[in-house]
Each structure stands twice: as structure tokens, then as C-alpha cells.
Design an enzyme around this catalytic site. Structure first.
Site, short mmCIF file in Angstrom:
data_model
loop_
_atom_site.label_atom_id
_atom_site.label_comp_id
_atom_site.label_asym_id
_atom_site.label_seq_id
_atom_site.Cartn_x
_atom_site.Cartn_y
_atom_site.Cartn_z
CE1 TYR A 135 -12.98 20.32 -2.01
CE2 TYR A 135 -12.99 18.53 -3.45
CZ TYR A 135 -12.98 19.04 -2.12
OH TYR A 135 -12.60 17.95 -1.01
NE ARG A 172 -5.74 13.01 3.21
CZ ARG A 172 -6.93 12.40 2.43
NH1 ARG A 172 -7.22 11.41 2.42
NH2 ARG A 172 -7.68 13.31 1.60
CE LYS A 180 -16.19 16.19 -0.98
NZ LYS A 180 -15.15 15.11 -0.83
CD GLU A 234 -13.71 15.95 2.03
OE1 GLU A 234 -14.77 15.21 2.12
OE2 GLU A 234 -12.88 16.05 1.11
CG ASP A 235 -9.30 16.22 2.93
OD1 ASP A 235 -9.63 15.18 2.18
OD2 ASP A 235 -9.04 17.00 2.20
CG ASP A 277 -16.62 12.04 -0.64
OD1 ASP A 277 -17.42 11.32 -1.24
OD2 ASP A 277 -15.62 12.73 -1.31
CG ASP A 278 -11.36 12.03 2.29
OD1 ASP A 278 -11.66 12.59 1.59
OD2 ASP A 278 -11.51 12.34 3.83
CG ASN A 336 -5.97 11.42 -7.46
OD1 ASN A 336 -6.15 11.51 -8.62
ND2 ASN A 336 -7.03 11.33 -6.61
P1 NAD Z 1 -1.97 5.17 1.66
O1 NAD Z 1 -0.78 6.07 2.20
O2 NAD Z 1 -3.08 4.84 2.91
O3 NAD Z 1 -1.65 3.84 1.14
C1 NAD Z 1 -0.66 3.72 0.08
C2 NAD Z 1 -0.15 2.31 0.15
O4 NAD Z 1 0.42 1.91 -1.14
C3 NAD Z 1 0.39 1.46 1.13
O5 NAD Z 1 -0.36 0.08 1.55
C4 NAD Z 1 1.57 1.10 0.78
O6 NAD Z 1 2.12 0.18 1.36
C5 NAD Z 1 1.48 1.04 -0.53
N1 NAD Z 1 2.55 1.25 -1.54
C6 NAD Z 1 3.42 2.35 -1.17
N2 NAD Z 1 4.71 1.93 -2.04
C7 NAD Z 1 4.24 0.90 -2.84
C8 NAD Z 1 5.17 0.15 -3.74
N3 NAD Z 1 6.40 0.51 -4.28
N4 NAD Z 1 4.48 -1.13 -4.23
C9 NAD Z 1 3.20 -1.36 -3.68
N5 NAD Z 1 2.79 -0.87 -3.10
C10 NAD Z 1 3.09 0.37 -2.36
O7 NAD Z 1 -2.71 6.07 0.69
P2 NAD Z 1 -4.18 5.97 0.33
O8 NAD Z 1 -5.35 7.20 1.32
O9 NAD Z 1 -4.73 4.81 0.33
O10 NAD Z 1 -4.30 6.57 -1.29
C11 NAD Z 1 -3.52 5.99 -1.97
C12 NAD Z 1 -3.90 6.59 -3.33
O11 NAD Z 1 -5.22 6.73 -3.98
C13 NAD Z 1 -3.60 8.27 -3.39
O12 NAD Z 1 -2.63 8.87 -4.37
C14 NAD Z 1 -4.81 9.00 -3.58
O13 NAD Z 1 -4.48 10.38 -4.40
C15 NAD Z 1 -5.48 7.92 -4.29
N6 NAD Z 1 -7.04 8.17 -4.31
C16 NAD Z 1 -7.61 8.32 -5.21
C17 NAD Z 1 -9.06 8.74 -5.15
C18 NAD Z 1 -9.89 9.01 -6.50
O14 NAD Z 1 -9.16 9.08 -7.29
N7 NAD Z 1 -11.27 8.98 -6.29
C19 NAD Z 1 -9.50 8.58 -4.06
C20 NAD Z 1 -9.07 8.47 -2.79
C21 NAD Z 1 -7.53 8.13 -2.88
#
Ligand code: NAD
Length: 547
Positions: A101, A154, A172, A243-244, A266-267, A406
Site C-alpha cells: 500500500y 484523487r 487496501k 476510496e479516493d 475511509d478518507d 501528508n
Molecule cells: P483540502 O485541499 O480539502 O483542504 C486543505 C485546506 O487547507 C483548505 O481548507 C485550504 O483553505 C487550507 N489551506 C491551504 N493553505 C493554507 C494556509 N496557508 N493557511 C491555512 N490554511 C490553508 O485537503 P484535505 O483533503 O482536507 O487534506 C488536507 C491534508 O490532510 C492533506 O495533506 C492530507 O494528506 C492530510 N490527511 C491526512 C490523513 C491522515 O494522516 N490520516 C488523512 C486525510 C488527510
């Protein structure tokens, strides 16, 4: 519950046996089996044990040059000998997770059209609308209980990979089995091909998907409806895990089906649950109550709103009004604090808008709102800078600092920065892994909020109970069950998730807790057993050769 195993008796010739991945034992066929099934002469003479085959596989893997080669080797093994494939994965799930994965599967999806070898799972193109049930019935297994499905739009952080996204449901589902024992014969990975907007793929003569741009709107929705109806008709006990998908489709699809069929995303939901598990773990260190927490999110996208909503619902379960709970989960995005006077908020963000004056600086928002924890889901690295960590440390004895973006290069801060700038006070977990940190002679072990603590266990609970639904509360139960398993020794090192080396035992514990909830809420389609944990263990797949 007993899980049917394939039988050697169904194959007619030795050659067939050797080329059926569900029956093949390779060099482990005994002399008697070789005689009985006309395999004699088709293998070198020495009979090997499964253990020796696992050792040989480990050695072969260690001789390969890179992880993509290891991914392909394991994929070939799955096509040749399914039992050995899972025996290898289950010999050490934490080590094999990154090979089958993330992160390796990302490269495999990007190169899908150039490395394609053998069929696995199913591909349903939108050009086959009206015939999905007929096509789905080509799958040889008639009792499918778990489908992981993507439309490839995505894929991880890699965007639109078209039909190449197939690697995600395949990988997965391998983890559902490797990390929680969900029997693979009941699992079906599916890729919905609705086209791609990735021009590089469309220009590539080797691209294997439909050569068209993505279908949107009513035609897309009708295709998804037809898919869900076909699954329901053929496999009425099946859970569908989305997923994704891109946000524009992921959120409405979940809304459309979550109260009608057994399904989850799951996301959205697994991510929220793993973050909540981290919070429950953090509270075991700080000794505080969930209802006394206030969180400030950096980011207001799908991850932020999903996590904020699940935390709010968990707070509400403790007796707080849901509006008051949401007010304890403030969002701060690229345009500043989300407040009611802003006109740029989407519907899914509005419930979290505070009745407050606008604030454009994150440090200022910390000083004004006095959060007990900050959660970074902004995708922008380094925004949890020294001033941010110091502001959190000034108002909290043990500030919760979760940079969840991430990959590692996007993390809002590193573990080293969080521990150093807070003088070891931070309770830290991140989306991507960080190595242990030493501050003033004390070693801190950062936890990784990996969804793998949640989804395999959820899959096993649903499988073993034949649950009719997957509810939000099941994710809260799962989050608590993850946090319960963090030992005092783990907590002493700052680790708020169970070590990944214990993922199998951890998953069965979580599955047991979720299954108990399913039985209590009357969602199960099997009678409640006297011993739920034993019921789960009975349902677990064991990689042993068919007799
Ligand atoms: P998204 O694109 O939907 O949201 C990003 C958000 O960040 C938006 O609201 C945007 O306005 C904000 N943003 C961008 N630049 C900014 C700045 N300079 N200051 C403040 N806010 C800012 O993305 P998402 O799907 O919500 O995912 C966000 C992150 O979370 C990704 O990096 C993803 O890898 C991570 N994530 C981690 C896990 C995990 O670790 N289990 C799971 C899901 C998502």
C-alpha cells in the site's frame, strides 16, 4: 461463523491446480498430493513447508533493488499462490504495509499502464452503463461481502490516475486481510472508469482506461446508482467502501447512501476516527476530559471538517449540545478564522463558523481562542512554526500538536520541532511517520495517525456481524478502542497510538468492540454470540493451505 476454504478436489488436472492461485501450494504439495492430483513431475522433487516458502520469499524480496520491484514481485505471488502471499504479509504486516500500500502503491498507480501484468478485481467502465449487473456477475465468487471501490480521481496526493487508480482498492483490501484477517475470498476490488482528465494519460498510447474526459453530473450519478443497485442485487450482504474519490463526489455519494446501505468512506470517516483515537490517547497522557478540549484546525477542507464533526459528535455523546461541541472545533483556512461574517464558506464548513470577529493570524487565533490542541490539515509545510508551538505551550501544560498533512514534506512541523520548541511538553502525532526524538536525555516516540488502525478492524466487525449499516458512532467506538490499547509504557514515551508492529492484535480488539456495538444496536444480521471476541477470532482468515 465458518469460512469456506477452496478444495483441491475441484481442480481436474495437476496443471490446473498449479495455475489456480487459490489452490496452488507450489513446492509445499506433499508427495501424496502430487500423486493424487497428477502434479508429479511438474515440480522439483523436494517438498517444502509453508515456513520455508515464507523464508525463501523474504530472501527473494531482500535481493530486489527497489520497492516497486518488491510490489510487483508480491503482486505476481498473489496471482500464483494466494496463501503464500497472505502468509508472507501476515508474517509481519507492519513491514509489508508500505510495500503493498502507501507509499509504494502510489508509484504503481502512476505506472499502471506500463507495468500491467494480470487481471485482479474488476473494472466497470461507464461505457457499459445498463449492463453493470451482468458484468459484475462475471466475478466467480458468489458471496462478496466487501468491496473497495475507486473512480481514480484523487489517488493519494497524486490526483487523477484514471484506471490506474485500481492499485488502491487492490492494496487496501490486502490490508483488510493482512491487518485484521478479513477472508480474501469475500473481498472484491473495483475500479469505476468514468474517464480521466489527466492529459498525460490520455496522450499515452499504453493507457488502459477509457480514452475520454471524466463524466460529471447526472450521468455520473446514474452510473453510481446503477453500480450500487447491481451490488445490492448480487451481493445483499456486501459493504461498499468508497476510496479516493474527489471531494466533489465523495461527500455527496456518502450522503446519498450512508442511511440506505452498508457503506462508508475511509478518507472521510476513517481519517476522522484515527484523529479522534489520537485525541483519546492524548487525553490519557494529560488526564483531561474530551468535553474540556478546544481544537483549532489549520485547514478547512474535507479532512478538517470530517475530523471536526466526529470530535463534535463524540463531545455531544458526553452530553454537550452539538452546536456547543462544534463551537469547540474552530477552523482556520487560507482566508483566516472561519467566522459567520465570511461569505466564502461552503455548506459543509458553515456549521463550524464562529460568531466572532475575523482573525487573520493563526498565532493570534491561538491567543484568542486558547485551544488545547491544534490539528494541521492544510497541506502546507512549516505553518506550525516556533511562534505557534510556543503560543500553544504558553497556555497549555500539555498542548496537543497534530500536524496531519501528508506526505512528510507537507507536514506542518516535524516531531523534533514540536518537542524542542515546547521543551518536551507537546503531545504529538503526525500524518506521516517521524523517527524518535531525544530532548534533554528523554526519548519521545511520535505516533502516526494512520487509518490502518481503523479500516481493517471496521471491515472485520462488519464482516463478522453482517452489519446492515456503518454508523458515525461505530467510528467513535473504534477510536476509543484504538486508544485503549496504548500501554502505560507507550504513553510514557509520548506514543498515543498502539505500535504498528501490534496492528493485527489491535485490529481484532477494535473489531470486537465495534461488533459489540453493532449487536447492541440491532444492526447485526447474525445472532449475538455469547463471546464476541471468540466470534471475531473464529471469523479470521488464516493463511493455511487447502487440504
Ligand atoms: P483540502 O485541499 O480539502 O483542504 C486543505 C485546506 O487547507 C483548505 O481548507 C485550504 O483553505 C487550507 N489551506 C491551504 N493553505 C493554507 C494556509 N496557508 N493557511 C491555512 N490554511 C490553508 O485537503 P484535505 O483533503 O482536507 O487534506 C488536507 C491534508 O490532510 C492533506 O495533506 C492530507 O494528506 C492530510 N490527511 C491526512 C490523513 C491522515 O494522516 N490520516 C488523512 C486525510 C488527510
Amino acid at each position: 461463523m465458518s469460512t469456506p476454504v477452496p478444495s483441491l478436489q475441484i481442480a481436474e488436472t495437476g496443471y490446473e491446480v498449479l495455475h489456480n492461485p487459490h489452490l496452488n501450494k507450489g513446492t509445499a504439495f506433499s508427495e501424496a498430493e502430487r500423486r493424487a492430483h497428477r502434479i508429479e513431475g511438474l515440480l522439483p522433487p523436494r517438498v517444502c513447508s509453508l515456513e520455508l516458502q515464507i523464508a525463501r520469499t523474504h530472501e527473494e524480496l531482500s535481493n530486489l533493488d527497489n520497492d516497486l520491484q518488491r510490489y510487483l514481485f508480491l503482486s505476481d505471488l498473489q496471482s500464483r499462490n494466494e496463501t503464500l502471499f497472505y502468509a508472507v504479509l501476515m508474517s509481519d504486516p507492519a513491514t509489508f504495509m508500505p510495500l503493498v500500500y502507501t507509499p509504494t502503491v502510489g508509484e504503481a498507480c502512476q505506472k499502471f499502464d506500463h507495468i500491467f501484468r494480470a487481471s485482479r478485481g474488476m473494472y466497470l467502465p461507464i461505457s457499459a452503463r445498463g449492463r453493470l449487473r451482468e458484468i459484475l456477475s462475471n466475478w466467480p465468487q458468489k458471496d462478496v461481502r466487501f468491496i473497495v471501490v475507486t473512480d481514480g480521481e484523487r489517488i493519494l496526493g497524486l490526483g487523477d490516475q484514471g484506471v490506474g487508480g485500481a492499485g488502491i482498492p487492490i492494496g487496501k483490501l490486502a490490508l483488510y486481510t493482512a491487518c485484521a484477517g478479513v477472508p480474501p475470498q469475500y473481498c472484491l476490488p473495483i475500479t469505476l472508469d468514468v474517464g480521466t482528465n489527466n492529459q498525460e494519460l490520455l496522450d499515452d498510447p499504453l493507457y488502459l482506461g477509457l480514452e475520454r474526459h471524466r463524466v460529471r453530473g447526472a450521468e455520473y450519478d446514474a452510473f453510481i446508482d446503477e453500480f450500487v443497485e447491481a451490488v445490492q442485487a448480487l451481493y445483499p450482504k456486501c459493504c461498499i467502501q468508497w476510496e479516493d474519490f474527489a471531494n466533489i463526489n465523495a461527500v455527496p455519494i456518502l450522503e446519498r447512501y450512508r442511511d440506505k446501505i452498508c457503506t462508508y468512506n475511509d478518507d472521510i470517516q476513517g481519517t476522522a476516527a484515527v484523529a479522534l483515537a489520537g485525541i483519546f490517547g492524548a487525553l490519557r497522557i494529560s488526564g483531561q476530559k474530551l468535553a474540556d478540549q478546544r481544537f483549532l484546525f489549520l485547514g478547512g477542507g474535507s479532512a478538517a471538517t470530517g475530523i471536526a464533526e466526529l470530535i463534535s459528535e463524540a463531545m455531544a455523546l458526553q452530553g454537550m449540545d452539538i452546536k456547543a461541541s462544534r463551537a469547540r472545533n474552530a477552523l482556520f483556512d487560507i482566508n483566516g478564522l472561519m467566522v459567520t461574517s465570511r461569505t466564502d464558506l461552503a455548506d459543509f464548513q458553515k456549521p463550524f463558523a464562529l460568531d466572532h470577529a475575523p482573525i487573520s493570524s493563526f498565532v493570534e487565533a491561538i491567543k484568542v481562542l486558547r485551544p488545547t490542541g491544534i490539528i494541521g490539515v492544510s497541506t502546507v509545510p512549516k505553518l506550525f512554526n516556533q511562534k505557534v508551538i510556543e503560543a500553544m505551550s504558553a497556555i497549555n501544560e500539555r498542548p496537543i500538536i497534530f500536524p496531519y498533512s501528508n506526505p512528510t514534506s507537507r507536514s506542518e512541523c516535524t516531531a523534533d520541532e514540536a518537542y524542542r520548541w515546547s521543551h518536551g511538553k507537546a503531545i504529538f502525532a503526525s500524518g506521516s511517520p517521524f523517527p524518535p526524538v531525544e530532548i534533554a536525555g528523554q526519548t519521545f516516540v511520535p505516533g502516526q495517525g494512520n487509518n490502518v488502525y481503523i479500516f481493517p478492524a471496521m471491515g472485520m466487525a462488519v464482516f463478522a456481524t453482517e452489519s446492515t449499516r456503518v454508523t458515525e458512532e461505530m467510528f467513535i467506538v473504534a477510536a476509543k478502542a484504538v486508544a485503549e490499547q496504548v500501554t502505560e509504557d507507550n504513553l510514557a514515551k509520548g506514543l498515543i497510538y498502539p505500535p504498528q508492529s501490534r496492528i493485527f492484535e489491535a485490529s481484532l480488539h477494535v473489531a470486537g468492540r465495534v461488533a459489540a456495538y453493532i449487536f447492541d444496536k440491532g444492526l447485526a444480521r447474525v445472532p449475538k454470540p455469547a463471546d464476541i471476541d471468540a466470534h471475531i477470532r473464529n471469523a479470521v482468515y488464516h493463511p493455511v493451505y487447502p487440504a
